[in-house]
Design a protein around this motif. Sequence first.
Motif, PDB file in Angstrom:
ATOM      1  N   PHE A 100      50.741  28.209  34.749  1.00 16.36           N
ATOM      2  CA  PHE A 100      49.655  29.273  34.811  1.00 16.36           C
ATOM      3  C   PHE A 100      49.390  29.609  33.406  1.00 16.36           C
ATOM      4  CE2 PHE A 100      48.546  33.848  34.355  1.00 16.36           C
ATOM      5  CZ  PHE A 100      47.734  33.787  35.264  1.00 16.36           C
ATOM      6  N   VAL A 101      50.449  29.744  32.552  1.00 10.16           N
ATOM      7  CA  VAL A 101      50.338  30.174  31.059  1.00 10.16           C
ATOM      8  C   VAL A 101      49.468  29.095  30.351  1.00 10.16           C
ATOM      9  CG1 VAL A 101      51.396  30.595  28.948  1.00 10.16           C
ATOM     10  CG2 VAL A 101      52.327  31.612  31.064  1.00 10.16           C
ATOM     11  N   VAL A 102      49.811  27.885  30.423  1.00 11.53           N
ATOM     12  CA  VAL A 102      49.348  26.845  29.670  1.00 11.53           C
ATOM     13  C   VAL A 102      47.826  26.670  30.068  1.00 11.53           C
ATOM     14  CG1 VAL A 102      49.206  24.166  29.032  1.00 11.53           C
ATOM     15  CG2 VAL A 102      51.109  25.575  29.299  1.00 11.53           C
ATOM     16  N   ALA A 103      47.361  26.749  31.415  1.00 12.06           N
ATOM     17  CA  ALA A 103      46.037  26.739  31.881  1.00 12.06           C
ATOM     18  C   ALA A 103      45.314  27.612  31.503  1.00 12.06           C
ATOM     19  CB  ALA A 103      46.152  26.700  33.448  1.00 12.06           C
ATOM     20  N   ALA A 104      45.917  28.867  31.246  1.00 10.15           N
ATOM     21  CA  ALA A 104      45.036  30.075  30.561  1.00 10.15           C
ATOM     22  C   ALA A 104      44.774  29.806  29.229  1.00 10.15           C
ATOM     23  CB  ALA A 104      45.848  31.287  30.963  1.00 10.15           C
ATOM     24  N   PRO A 149      47.597  39.959  39.794  1.00  5.52           N
ATOM     25  CA  PRO A 149      47.299  41.061  40.254  1.00  5.52           C
ATOM     26  C   PRO A 149      47.368  42.524  39.317  1.00  5.52           C
ATOM     27  CG  PRO A 149      49.601  40.403  41.153  1.00  5.52           C
ATOM     28  CD  PRO A 149      48.779  39.255  40.235  1.00  5.52           C
ATOM     29  N   ASP A 150      46.973  43.675  39.667  1.00  6.22           N
ATOM     30  CA  ASP A 150      46.987  44.739  38.992  1.00  6.22           C
ATOM     31  C   ASP A 150      48.279  45.093  38.378  1.00  6.22           C
ATOM     32  OD1 ASP A 150      44.141  44.487  39.265  1.00  6.22           O
ATOM     33  OD2 ASP A 150      43.986  46.336  40.411  1.00  6.22           O
ATOM     34  N   HIS A 151      48.301  45.668  37.147  1.00  8.15           N
ATOM     35  CA  HIS A 151      49.822  46.074  36.729  1.00  8.15           C
ATOM     36  C   HIS A 151      51.028  45.136  36.643  1.00  8.15           C
ATOM     37  CE1 HIS A 151      48.048  49.918  37.190  1.00  8.15           C
ATOM     38  NE2 HIS A 151      47.591  49.719  38.655  1.00  8.15           N
ATOM     39  N   CYS A 152      50.348  43.740  36.766  1.00  8.21           N
ATOM     40  CA  CYS A 152      51.499  42.601  36.818  1.00  8.21           C
ATOM     41  C   CYS A 152      52.298  42.578  35.418  1.00  8.21           C
ATOM     42  CB  CYS A 152      50.796  41.549  37.328  1.00  8.21           C
ATOM     43  SG  CYS A 152      52.096  39.956  36.989  1.00  8.21           S
ATOM     44  N   LEU A 153      51.489  42.813  34.296  1.00  4.76           N
ATOM     45  CA  LEU A 153      51.945  42.662  32.950  1.00  4.76           C
ATOM     46  C   LEU A 153      52.647  43.921  32.659  1.00  4.76           C
ATOM     47  CD1 LEU A 153      49.062  41.081  30.927  1.00  4.76           C
ATOM     48  CD2 LEU A 153      51.050  40.014  31.989  1.00  4.76           C
ATOM     49  N   THR A 154      52.324  44.919  33.385  1.00  5.77           N
ATOM     50  CA  THR A 154      53.137  46.200  33.051  1.00  5.77           C
ATOM     51  C   THR A 154      54.474  46.190  33.300  1.00  5.77           C
ATOM     52  OG1 THR A 154      50.991  47.572  33.205  1.00  5.77           O
ATOM     53  CG2 THR A 154      53.212  48.709  33.331  1.00  5.77           C
ATOM     54  N   PHE A 155      54.707  45.510  34.692  1.00  4.14           N
ATOM     55  CA  PHE A 155      56.136  45.240  35.308  1.00  4.14           C
ATOM     56  C   PHE A 155      56.814  44.086  34.297  1.00  4.14           C
ATOM     57  CE2 PHE A 155      54.012  46.949  39.163  1.00  4.14           C
ATOM     58  CZ  PHE A 155      55.227  47.797  39.579  1.00  4.14           C
ATOM     59  N   CYS A 156      56.204  43.292  33.807  1.00  3.70           N
ATOM     60  CA  CYS A 156      56.639  42.294  32.950  1.00  3.70           C
ATOM     61  C   CYS A 156      57.182  42.989  31.820  1.00  3.70           C
ATOM     62  CB  CYS A 156      55.682  41.074  32.740  1.00  3.70           C
ATOM     63  SG  CYS A 156      55.175  39.921  33.858  1.00  3.70           S
ATOM     64  N   TYR A 157      56.571  43.669  30.975  1.00  2.91           N
ATOM     65  CA  TYR A 157      56.689  44.317  29.813  1.00  2.91           C
ATOM     66  C   TYR A 157      57.973  45.399  30.045  1.00  2.91           C
ATOM     67  CZ  TYR A 157      52.350  42.685  27.975  1.00  2.91           C
ATOM     68  OH  TYR A 157      51.335  41.828  27.651  1.00  2.91           O
ATOM     69  N   GLY A 201      41.570  30.830  35.013  1.00  2.00           N
ATOM     70  CA  GLY A 201      40.911  32.249  34.983  1.00  2.00           C
ATOM     71  C   GLY A 201      41.556  33.138  33.928  1.00  2.00           C
ATOM     72  N   GLY A 202      42.577  32.621  33.651  1.00  2.00           N
ATOM     73  CA  GLY A 202      43.503  33.808  32.566  1.00  2.00           C
ATOM     74  C   GLY A 202      44.305  34.977  33.252  1.00  2.00           C
ATOM     75  N   VAL A 203      44.596  35.584  32.321  1.00  2.22           N
ATOM     76  CA  VAL A 203      45.349  36.858  32.879  1.00  2.22           C
ATOM     77  C   VAL A 203      44.523  37.759  34.109  1.00  2.22           C
ATOM     78  CG1 VAL A 203      46.464  39.124  32.350  1.00  2.22           C
ATOM     79  CG2 VAL A 203      46.576  36.988  30.766  1.00  2.22           C
ATOM     80  N   LYS A 204      43.438  37.748  34.150  1.00  8.18           N
ATOM     81  CA  LYS A 204      42.489  38.668  34.897  1.00  8.18           C
ATOM     82  C   LYS A 204      42.880  38.081  36.413  1.00  8.18           C
ATOM     83  CE  LYS A 204      38.443  36.004  34.871  1.00  8.18           C
ATOM     84  NZ  LYS A 204      38.564  34.931  33.873  1.00  8.18           N
ATOM     85  N   GLU A 205      43.231  36.851  36.632  1.00  6.29           N
ATOM     86  CA  GLU A 205      43.657  36.358  37.938  1.00  6.29           C
ATOM     87  C   GLU A 205      44.936  37.112  38.521  1.00  6.29           C
ATOM     88  OE1 GLU A 205      41.596  34.437  39.891  1.00  6.29           O
ATOM     89  OE2 GLU A 205      40.221  34.231  38.082  1.00  6.29           O
TER      90      GLU A 205
END
Length: 647
Positions: free
Chosen positions: A402-406, A513-521, A507-511
């Motif tokens: 996912f990260v490399v494709a983005a 779900p919502d608040h996913c990065l918030t949970f990661c941080y 498609g990048g990070v926008k693909e």
Amino acid sequence: MDATIGDPLLLASVERAFEKQPLPDFWEQATPRAMIVAVVLSVVFGFVTLQIQMSTGVVPGLNMPISVLSFIFLKWFVSLLRSCGLPGSEPFTRQENLLVLTTVTTVGNLALTGGFALYIIAMTSTVAKALGETNPDPRDIVDNFPTGQWMLFLLLIGLMSVLTSVPLNQVMILDYRLLFPTGTAQAHLINSFHTPHGAIMAKIQVATIFKFFFGSFSWTAFSWLYASGKDCGFSSFPLFGLQLYKKRFFFDFSATFIGVGMICPLMVNITFLVGGIASWGLLFPFLETKSGQWYHTPSPSSLAGINGYKVCKTKHPSLNYDDRRRIEVFLENKIPASLPVAAYGVCAIICGVVIPQIFHQVNFLHVIAMYIIVPVVALTNTYATGLTDWNIAYTYAKFTIFVVAAWVAKPGAIIVALVSCGLVVSALHISSQMTQDVKTGYMTLTSQRALIMMQTFGVIVGSVLTPCIFRAFQRSAKANVPIGAADSEYPCPYAMLYRAMAVIGTGGVKELPDHCLTFCYAAAGFAVAVNTLSVVSQRKGWKIQVYIPSVTVLALPFFIGSAVAIDMCIGSAVIFLWMKMNSQSAAILSSAVAAGLICGEGLFALPSALFTLFSVEAPMCMKFIHSGKQVDLADSFIRNMSTPAKP
């Protein structure tokens, strides 16, 4: 008078039993006969591994079958040499036994992570069309991967794995003193095969191992009879009720993880259970209520759905005689850290030049980025394997896709992401398994240098052998139904999943779900805070240090569920009760019991693999359903089933 006389732990010492046997030198361990047997078994298990992976996608752990068969083959080969009057007919050693095992295991792991049913097949137009890509960009398709290039690619990633593991060996085994439960069980099994005559206490331990070995094997075979179908059998036993079963809280009767729980520290097992409660009991039920708001796909595996949220030290015992002897031999044969580090740098440059020539979508920067990331992630992955026996290399690999494709986000991104996945999954999976084999070597007084040499030999054999086996399967496949097609004999089910992740990743990070990065941080901040507290408390000598959980262990149930944690806590309960009833017996025999449980269930992987190869299914399916109307419906269905006509 010697104060240690009468000490039952001294009488139970493994290395005291082997003390009168001279320690073999390097070339008496890495012998030609060990290499010959290793190549023969590599061919056998290479075929088994690839066929199962391409057919079902899931390959059982084959370490224990390899351990047993390497012993049997070596014994037979020595007898053959003796009957022919040829040199090399002297009895083989436990060190030779392990070197055969580690070579065959390396070949099998290279077959698993070589892309034959995963990322290389995911590059083909067959898989792209199966995903609904009607006109895939030619830059995101690789249909014809030459065998010679495949061999070279496997050789490079295999050497990367070896060089990644070497600096970790001493850190994980001596500094952190991690258990590596499967590696420990393998060592007990190999030592038991070679126990010298007259070692009374050792014989008692051997008898204990084999009692529980056969008990565990028999139970696993019995359980298999009721496991025909998804969620069937004792492995899906709803001990806590069907509602909690849906949340992954159940008892799966796994002898392996009960054994692992018996030898893992109590704090690790409790942390595992807490992680299971926090994830499957609290967080995931909350996220399920946000379906349609934070994410809009019901798929449990898509990164665009709920799965997107998921991929985002104790006191040491004093050193006894066995520990002192093993550390002495281990350090005598250690490799200076500067050597593998320098070789890793050279390998990175070579791969940075060669891999872009094999895959034109990949450039030097992509490869070097993976080489920088891998050592850091390998440390955490190997640490998790050493603590709990769980290798989550495939989880890291999916995240890499996912990260490399983005990152690339242009035509060719899918190929770059899948190649990067291959580098990561091979380096992480194989290196952690290599360190596990070194743990076995530590407990059998096997030269670390000989182990690394045989691991390198396994990489060479595997890089040549496994592409040839794949081509044989390719030629035997049905005409006009290529490997990777849904209706193929070898559908490679996970290849489609890997390509789908790469497609979503473009498609990048926008693909996500919502608040996913918030949970990661938030999770990352929590991990840093807990680890900082752990380091400070150890430096200051605070008593709370023994109660601070490992964040790595806490995170594992988020990926694998809570059933394993329940098994491991049962193992801890067994040890606790045993210590209360007879602490002396528990101290002497608990490791033997745990090894027997792990080895017995592990050995059943061989007949299980053969059943899969020959399409033999279990005869029955045992399931549990809610009471009331569902029971009446099930009874009605069974009564109305047609019965076979009498002959």
